[in-house]
Design an enzyme around this catalytic site. Sequence first.
Site, PDB file in Angstrom:
ATOM      1  N   CYS A   7      78.275  73.858-104.203  1.00 15.43           N
ATOM      2  CA  CYS A   7      77.325  72.827-103.821  1.00 15.43           C
ATOM      3  C   CYS A   7      77.924  72.086-102.641  1.00 15.43           C
ATOM      4  O   CYS A   7      78.873  72.565-102.032  1.00 15.43           O
ATOM      5  CB  CYS A   7      76.984  71.902-104.995  1.00 15.43           C
ATOM      6  SG  CYS A   7      78.345  70.890-105.554  1.00 15.43           S
ATOM      7  N   CYS A  79      72.623  73.695-105.261  1.00 14.14           N
ATOM      8  CA  CYS A  79      71.932  72.619-104.558  1.00 14.14           C
ATOM      9  C   CYS A  79      70.447  72.655-104.909  1.00 14.14           C
ATOM     10  O   CYS A  79      69.917  73.697-105.268  1.00 14.14           O
ATOM     11  CB  CYS A  79      72.136  72.741-103.057  1.00 14.14           C
ATOM     12  SG  CYS A  79      71.692  74.344-102.403  1.00 14.14           S
ATOM     13  N   CYS A  86      71.826  74.533 -98.738  1.00 11.12           N
ATOM     14  CA  CYS A  86      72.756  75.232 -99.615  1.00 11.12           C
ATOM     15  C   CYS A  86      73.911  75.789 -98.806  1.00 11.12           C
ATOM     16  O   CYS A  86      73.703  76.347 -97.731  1.00 11.12           O
ATOM     17  CB  CYS A  86      72.052  76.384-100.335  1.00 11.12           C
ATOM     18  SG  CYS A  86      70.966  75.831-101.641  1.00 11.12           S
TER      19      CYS A  86
END
Length: 139
Positions: A7, A79, A86
């Site tokens: 993330c 994400c 992302c």
Amino acid sequence: MKILILCTGNSCRSQMAEGFLKSFDKNLEVYSAGTEPTLEVHPKAIQVMAELGIDLSNNKPKSVTQFLTQSFDYVITVCGGAKESCPMFTGSVKYRIHIGFEDPADAIGTDTEITTEFRKIRDEIKQRFNSFYLKNLIN
């Protein structure tokens, strides 16, 4: 089986997902990282995972760059919001998967409301990563 969860900040969602996968199967080699790692794992992520017996208190956010020379069976991005991009992993990967979640660190409100949002996202992560585990990692 070697898995990297990505993330942006590596402070909430990826840390919780790492904790769950490790709790599902001690034989999995699971790591999490971020493209812009924060200084610490979010205290609310530590709190809500501890409620389920998973200790993140010694975890530290890590940069994805430290994993670029390694090979992974799965790289999973977590994400979720439209304002997030992302992260892309450029290392060696067999399977790239996206399992997106909203960022609980963006929650606003009272302490109780923020904690409730962290629990909601935690429970979504547990359910969806358990499904991933059962579908893809059980032989």
